[in-house]
Write a protein that holds these residues in place. Structure first.
Motif, PDB file in Angstrom:
ATOM      1  N   LYS A 282      -0.209   3.741  -3.270  1.00 63.19           N
ATOM      2  CA  LYS A 282       0.931   4.500  -3.797  1.00 63.19           C
ATOM      3  C   LYS A 282       0.757   5.994  -3.565  1.00 63.19           C
ATOM      4  N   LYS A 283      -0.521   6.419  -3.506  1.00 59.76           N
ATOM      5  CA  LYS A 283      -0.796   7.857  -3.331  1.00 59.76           C
ATOM      6  C   LYS A 283      -0.904   8.229  -1.860  1.00 59.76           C
ATOM      7  N   VAL A 284      -1.643   7.428  -1.104  1.00 60.27           N
ATOM      8  CA  VAL A 284      -1.935   7.839   0.274  1.00 60.27           C
ATOM      9  C   VAL A 284      -0.990   7.202   1.292  1.00 60.27           C
ATOM     10  N   LYS A 285      -0.206   6.165   0.845  1.00 62.44           N
ATOM     11  CA  LYS A 285       0.796   5.511   1.678  1.00 62.44           C
ATOM     12  C   LYS A 285       0.220   4.635   2.798  1.00 62.44           C
ATOM     13  N   SER A 286      -1.028   4.893   3.190  1.00 62.53           N
ATOM     14  CA  SER A 286      -1.578   4.100   4.296  1.00 62.53           C
ATOM     15  C   SER A 286      -3.108   4.066   4.184  1.00 62.53           C
ATOM     16  N   ILE A 287      -3.677   2.890   4.352  1.00 64.93           N
ATOM     17  CA  ILE A 287      -5.140   2.734   4.350  1.00 64.93           C
ATOM     18  C   ILE A 287      -5.505   1.950   5.608  1.00 64.93           C
ATOM     19  N   SER A 288      -6.397   2.504   6.410  1.00 65.72           N
ATOM     20  CA  SER A 288      -6.727   1.880   7.702  1.00 65.72           C
ATOM     21  C   SER A 288      -8.164   1.369   7.733  1.00 65.72           C
ATOM     22  N   ASN A 289      -8.317   0.239   8.388  1.00 64.54           N
ATOM     23  CA  ASN A 289      -9.618  -0.310   8.794  1.00 64.54           C
ATOM     24  C   ASN A 289     -10.641  -0.364   7.659  1.00 64.54           C
TER      25      ASN A 289
ATOM     26  N   SER B  61      -5.632  -3.131   7.668  1.00 67.16           N
ATOM     27  CA  SER B  61      -4.902  -1.857   7.641  1.00 67.16           C
ATOM     28  C   SER B  61      -3.605  -2.116   6.863  1.00 67.16           C
ATOM     29  N   VAL B  62      -3.358  -1.314   5.819  1.00 65.67           N
ATOM     30  CA  VAL B  62      -2.194  -1.524   4.943  1.00 65.67           C
ATOM     31  C   VAL B  62      -1.371  -0.239   4.898  1.00 65.67           C
ATOM     32  N   SER B  63      -0.054  -0.367   4.973  1.00 64.16           N
ATOM     33  CA  SER B  63       0.823   0.805   4.875  1.00 64.16           C
ATOM     34  C   SER B  63       2.119   0.423   4.137  1.00 64.16           C
ATOM     35  N   VAL B  64       2.752   1.413   3.541  1.00 61.24           N
ATOM     36  CA  VAL B  64       3.986   1.209   2.766  1.00 61.24           C
ATOM     37  C   VAL B  64       5.187   1.097   3.718  1.00 61.24           C
ATOM     38  N   MET B  65       6.096   0.134   3.435  1.00 64.76           N
ATOM     39  CA  MET B  65       7.309  -0.028   4.241  1.00 64.76           C
ATOM     40  C   MET B  65       8.479   0.710   3.551  1.00 64.76           C
ATOM     41  N   HIS B  66       9.355   1.313   4.344  1.00 63.43           N
ATOM     42  CA  HIS B  66      10.541   2.022   3.833  1.00 63.43           C
ATOM     43  C   HIS B  66      11.794   1.461   4.498  1.00 63.43           C
ATOM     44  N   ASN B  67      12.924   1.515   3.740  1.00 65.57           N
ATOM     45  CA  ASN B  67      14.202   1.147   4.366  1.00 65.57           C
ATOM     46  C   ASN B  67      14.814   2.365   5.027  1.00 65.57           C
ATOM     47  N   ASN B  68      16.056   2.204   5.517  1.00 64.34           N
ATOM     48  CA  ASN B  68      16.690   3.311   6.227  1.00 64.34           C
ATOM     49  C   ASN B  68      16.949   4.510   5.320  1.00 64.34           C
ATOM     50  N   ALA B  69      17.038   4.202   4.028  1.00 64.23           N
ATOM     51  CA  ALA B  69      17.287   5.301   3.075  1.00 64.23           C
ATOM     52  C   ALA B  69      15.990   5.989   2.664  1.00 64.23           C
ATOM     53  N   GLY B  70      14.887   5.446   3.160  1.00 65.14           N
ATOM     54  CA  GLY B  70      13.608   6.062   2.819  1.00 65.14           C
ATOM     55  C   GLY B  70      12.993   5.497   1.556  1.00 65.14           C
ATOM     56  N   ASP B  71      13.585   4.469   0.999  1.00 64.97           N
ATOM     57  CA  ASP B  71      13.021   3.871  -0.220  1.00 64.97           C
ATOM     58  C   ASP B  71      11.906   2.892   0.151  1.00 64.97           C
ATOM     59  N   GLU B  72      10.861   2.832  -0.725  1.00 64.54           N
ATOM     60  CA  GLU B  72       9.761   1.893  -0.519  1.00 64.54           C
ATOM     61  C   GLU B  72      10.255   0.494  -0.838  1.00 64.54           C
ATOM     62  N   ILE B  73      10.062  -0.402   0.126  1.00 64.99           N
ATOM     63  CA  ILE B  73      10.559  -1.759  -0.079  1.00 64.99           C
ATOM     64  C   ILE B  73       9.448  -2.806   0.014  1.00 64.99           C
ATOM     65  N   GLY B  74       8.225  -2.361   0.326  1.00 63.91           N
ATOM     66  CA  GLY B  74       7.119  -3.308   0.422  1.00 63.91           C
ATOM     67  C   GLY B  74       5.956  -2.728   1.222  1.00 63.91           C
ATOM     68  N   THR B  75       5.105  -3.596   1.670  1.00 65.24           N
ATOM     69  CA  THR B  75       3.930  -3.149   2.459  1.00 65.24           C
ATOM     70  C   THR B  75       3.769  -4.019   3.694  1.00 65.24           C
ATOM     71  N   THR B  76       3.145  -3.434   4.688  1.00 65.55           N
ATOM     72  CA  THR B  76       2.756  -4.219   5.876  1.00 65.55           C
ATOM     73  C   THR B  76       1.223  -4.267   5.908  1.00 65.55           C
ATOM     74  N   GLU B  77       0.673  -5.434   6.232  1.00 62.87           N
ATOM     75  CA  GLU B  77      -0.785  -5.602   6.311  1.00 62.87           C
ATOM     76  C   GLU B  77      -1.151  -6.204   7.664  1.00 62.87           C
ATOM     77  N   ILE B  78      -2.103  -5.554   8.315  1.00 69.05           N
ATOM     78  CA  ILE B  78      -2.643  -6.083   9.577  1.00 69.05           C
ATOM     79  C   ILE B  78      -4.056  -6.570   9.276  1.00 69.05           C
ATOM     80  N   ILE B  79      -4.277  -7.848   9.447  1.00 67.83           N
ATOM     81  CA  ILE B  79      -5.570  -8.446   9.084  1.00 67.83           C
ATOM     82  C   ILE B  79      -6.227  -8.983  10.358  1.00 67.83           C
ATOM     83  N   ARG B  80      -7.508  -8.606  10.538  1.00 65.84           N
ATOM     84  CA  ARG B  80      -8.258  -9.077  11.708  1.00 65.84           C
ATOM     85  C   ARG B  80      -9.537  -9.777  11.238  1.00 65.84           C
ATOM     86  N   ASP B  81      -9.713 -10.999  11.701  1.00 63.46           N
ATOM     87  CA  ASP B  81     -10.908 -11.771  11.341  1.00 63.46           C
ATOM     88  C   ASP B  81     -12.130 -11.140  12.038  1.00 63.46           C
TER      89      ASP B  81
END
Length: 624
Positions: free
Chosen positions: A21-28, A46-66
């Motif tokens: 919520k504070k940094v908006k993105s955490i990598s690796n 790697s996790v980051s906050v998702m935004h809609n076209n209005a710029g509102d936070e609508i969720g998160t995206t996570e990239i997971i690597r085994d």
């Protein structure tokens, strides 16, 4: 996503979202996720906050690597490195790691133990600082090959910290980086000093065999001659050894005796006896022989050894054959060593007359049948017990023990305990050959005490003391606390004098050292600057003679700076005194001249007065 998070990591997941919520993105970042079968899987996320076209936070995206394979590889690498480090540290051989300049960057405890240096004395130093000149040349020729990716091996000589030489077999191999370039060099050294000494001993024995007056023959297990000495060629009447090498022993004997000997060797491993030899011209002669099977360290037979004596003259004088047992008995009884026969429990069955004399035994019957092991005490008893046990197992062993004579006189012994093999190939008795080494032990003790006295004497001296070998290399030094060395010991020990000192000192030392080679001592004075201060020393160089041979020199340097200063002060005082004497002399000469002038005036006046008196007296006489 919570279904993928193990229960114990749910708090971590919550912290991650709070941070997000504070940094908006955490990598690796690395964590654990749960598979469908509930297995824990290491992953990198790697996790980051998702935004809609209005710029509102609508969720998160996570990239997971085994990263299971990577983690496994890391663990395997750590395990491999741990195995390497363990192996590196426990190997009984000297192991070192060098950089591409030849500097030591790591070494194992065996290196420290083998060469006498502490680890911190080796790290960062060039390997060439610790070897002799021939090895330096060898290293210089081999080093480019290592840098070119080759593995090399050679014999070398390392100089121990105490100045002694250590013969080694050295192997070196490049360690490549990920690009295939040589990054480091791994060196492994095996101490073969003892082997070298054994080789020299074997060479000496080989010379002894070659020059023996007895005929010596070695064959393979089939009886084919592979070695013989000159005495064999002469005894059998051939021209040279080439006429016998490669032929079977059967060709050189008359009758069936040789077959019986081969059978006995196969069954018992040895045979003593007499037979009839057949010479090159067909004539025959009586021969006394001893033959035995020689085995390798694993107990495998490798060749047959035979020793032969032409007993023609003895046969002519004695007129009959002697049995090998009687002949051997005479050898034993006339031996100056202590020869004993034990039963398989270690009880004494026989002791040679020479042994009884050495042990000052009055009545041998007091000892026959009693335990040889119990003759000893403490550690010597344990050594004797072990030797008897190994003998009953068909093995030979050598021990050094202390056993005083019957009269209590101290004696040290080098004893070899060997099995006597019966016809069935099993030990039936034990043979003990004991050599009196009392003189050797006492000599070594006296030598040790003498060396200790020398060290104590030197360490109590206020002078500098240096030892040199026959090649002018520094081998030893003693420096009192009041003296500062010109360079550190590690910078001069093992080096030649001329590599350290100034030329004007080298010339003086060279003359003195050459004089020492002729057995004479000499003294000279020199000056040198140490830490910006000029100092004067008086040096005495004396020869070191061992076994009537020059083996080096001993130099004693005494600081005479204070004496030199006193001499300079005296010289200054003498110079001032001479000046004052000259000035005083000049003053006295001036005064003397003035006195002489006054004296001349006075004498002239006296003469004039006398003349006047004479004239007055003459006038008086004239008036009369």
């Amino acid at each position: 996503m919570s279904v993928l998070v193990p229960d114990d990591l749910i708090p971590e997941q919550k912290e991650t979202f709070q941070k997000l919520k504070k940094v908006k993105s955490i990598s690796n970042y690395e964590t654990i996720r749960k598979a469908k079968n509930n297995n824990r899987i290491p992953v990198e996320m790697s996790v980051s906050v998702m935004h809609n076209n209005a710029g509102d936070e609508i969720g998160t995206t996570e990239i997971i690597r085994d990263i299971t394979e990577r983690k496994t590889a890391v663990l395997e690498l750590e395990k491999s490195e741990e195995h390497y480090r363990l192996l590196f540290n426990v190997l009984p051989y000297s192991c070192e790691i060098f950089d591409t300049k030849g500097r030591i960057i790591d070494c194992n405890p065996s290196t420290v133990k083998m060469f006498g240096y502490e680890k911190n004395e080796l790290i960062g130093q060039l390997i060439t600082n610790f070897v002799d000149e021939d090895t330096i040349k060898s290293f210089q020729s081999l080093f480019p090959k290592i840098l070119n990716g080759e593995k090399v091996s050679s014999e070398a000589t390392w100089v121990h910290k105490n100045g002694s030489n250590i013969n080694i077999i050295r192997s070196a191999a490049p360690i490549l980086d990920s690009n295939g370039k040589v990054e480091f060099i791994f060196g492994l050294s095996v101490d073969i000093t003892e082997r070298k000494q054994m080789e020299e001993s074997l060479l000496m024995k080989d010379y002894a065999v070659a020059s023996s007056i007895n005929a010596i023959v070695i064959t393979d297990m089939e009886g084919v001659v592979v070695y013989l000495n000159d005495a064999t060629v002469k005894m059998w009447g051939y021209k040279n050894e080439d006429e016998l090498i490669g032929r079977n022993l059967i060709d050189f004997w008359d009758g069936e005796g040789i077959y019986q000997t081969m059978e006995a060797l196969e069954k018992k491993g040895f045979r003593f006896g007499e037979d009839i030899g057949k010479k090159f011209d067909g004539s025959v002669f009586p021969v006394q022989f001893s033959a035995s099977i020689v085995k390798d360290y694993e107990g495998n037979p490798i060749y047959i050894f035979g020793s032969f004596i032409d007993i023609t003259e003895r046969k002519q004088t004695e007129g009959s054959l002697r049995k090998s047992e009687e002949f051997n008995r005479q050898i034993i009884e006339n031996s100056s060593d202590c020869i004993k026969v034990l039963d398989l429990t270690g009880n004494l069955q026989y002791m040679s007359p020479g042994g009884q004399k050495l042990l000052e035994v009055k009545n041998i019957q007091n000892y026959i049948g009693k335990s040889w092991i119990n003759f000893f005490k403490d550690v010597d008893r344990k050594a004797a017990q072990k030797a008897v046990k190994e003998g009953t197992q068909g093995k030979s062993s050598q021990i050094k023990v202390y056993l005083p004579t019957e009269k209590g006189n101290p004696k040290w012994w080098d004893a070899i305990v060997s099995p006597i093999i019966g016809t069935d190939g099993k030990p039936i008795n034990l043979l003990v050959l004991s050599r009196d080494i009392t003189f050797e032990v006492q000599f070594n003790k006296e030598l040790t005490e003498s060396e200790e006295k020398f060290r104590n004497l030197v360490t109590s001296m206020d002078d500098l003391v240096f030892g040199f070998d026959e090649n002018k290399r520094f081998t030893y030094y003693h420096s009192p606390k009041s003296e500062t060395l010109f360079v550190k010991p590690e910078d001069f020990i093992g080096k030649i004098f001329s590599e350290i000192m100034a030329p004007h000192i080298n010339d003086l030392f060279e003359k003195a050292y050459n004089k020492a080679k002729s057995g004479k001592s000499s003294t000279f004075e020199y000056d040198m600057e140490i830490e910006g201060i000029k100092k004067w020393y008086s040096a005495r160089i004396s020869p070191v003679i061992l076994n009537n041979n020059f083996s080096g020199a001993l130099a004693i340097m005494r600081n005479i700076s204070e004496i030199k200063k006193a001499e300079e002060e005296i010289l200054k005082l003498n110079t001032g005194l001479e000046q004052k004497v000259k000035e005083r002399t000049a003053e006295q000469e001036k005064t003397l001249k003035e006195v002489e002038r006054m004296n001349e005036l006075f004498v002239g006046r006296e003469f004039r007065i006398k003349e006047l008196r004479d004239e007055i007296e003459q006038l008086k006489q004239d008036k009369r």
